[in-house]
Motif scaffolding. Structure first.
Motif, PDB file in Angstrom:
ATOM      1  N   ASN A   6       0.852  -1.250  -0.070  1.00  0.00           N
ATOM      2  CA  ASN A   6       0.109  -0.055  -0.095  1.00  0.00           C
ATOM      3  C   ASN A   6       0.931   1.049   0.161  1.00  0.00           C
ATOM      4  OD1 ASN A   6      -2.869  -0.995  -0.038  1.00  0.00           O
ATOM      5  ND2 ASN A   6      -2.516  -1.497   2.253  1.00  0.00           N
ATOM      6  N   MET A   9       2.244   1.838  -3.323  1.00  0.00           N
ATOM      7  CA  MET A   9       1.285   1.547  -4.267  1.00  0.00           C
ATOM      8  C   MET A   9       1.503   0.384  -5.602  1.00  0.00           C
ATOM      9  SD  MET A   9      -0.201   5.656  -4.041  1.00  0.00           S
ATOM     10  CE  MET A   9       0.809   6.165  -5.202  1.00  0.00           C
ATOM     11  N   GLU A  86      -2.864   7.112   6.517  1.00  0.00           N
ATOM     12  CA  GLU A  86      -3.415   6.534   5.279  1.00  0.00           C
ATOM     13  C   GLU A  86      -3.177   5.028   5.348  1.00  0.00           C
ATOM     14  OE1 GLU A  86      -2.360  10.249   2.436  1.00  0.00           O
ATOM     15  OE2 GLU A  86      -0.952   8.462   2.466  1.00  0.00           O
TER      16      GLU A  86
END
Length: 98
Positions: A6, A9, A86
């Protein structure tokens, strides 16, 4: 490894040696990695580290470090704190999707 994927990405991450420490407080893990799929494990130099609230699932991330830069909820740097938040959101989403 979900945190690393994550963070970068990417769908696939070339992972080398993995070390896990569920018996210490806080529990954690670290591993060598490369974003390039053709890198040999012996040639990997980048390290990703995570600390969790518990050794058992479901886990909540407390802190993670990419090489020498660390991210956590009590980070002074607003950009690093945001990246940490995030990752928490993305991991929570992944838990509810399963």
């Amino acid at each position: 490894m979900a945190v690393a994927k994550n963070f970068f990405m990417i769908d696939a991450l070339n992972v080398g040696v993995v070390q896990s420490f569920p018996e210490i407080e806080p529990p954690g893990a670290r591993f060598k990695y490369s974003e390039r799929t053709d890198t040999k494990k012996a040639d990997m130099t980048d390290t990703f580290e995570c600390e969790f609230d518990t050794a058992n699932a479901p886990k909540k991330i407390l802190r993670f470090c990419v090489s020498r830069i660390c991210y956590s909820a009590n980070e002074d740097d607003p950009e690093r704190k945001r990246r940490f938040q995030e990752m928490q959101v993305l991991l929570q989403r992944a838990k509810t999707a399963n």
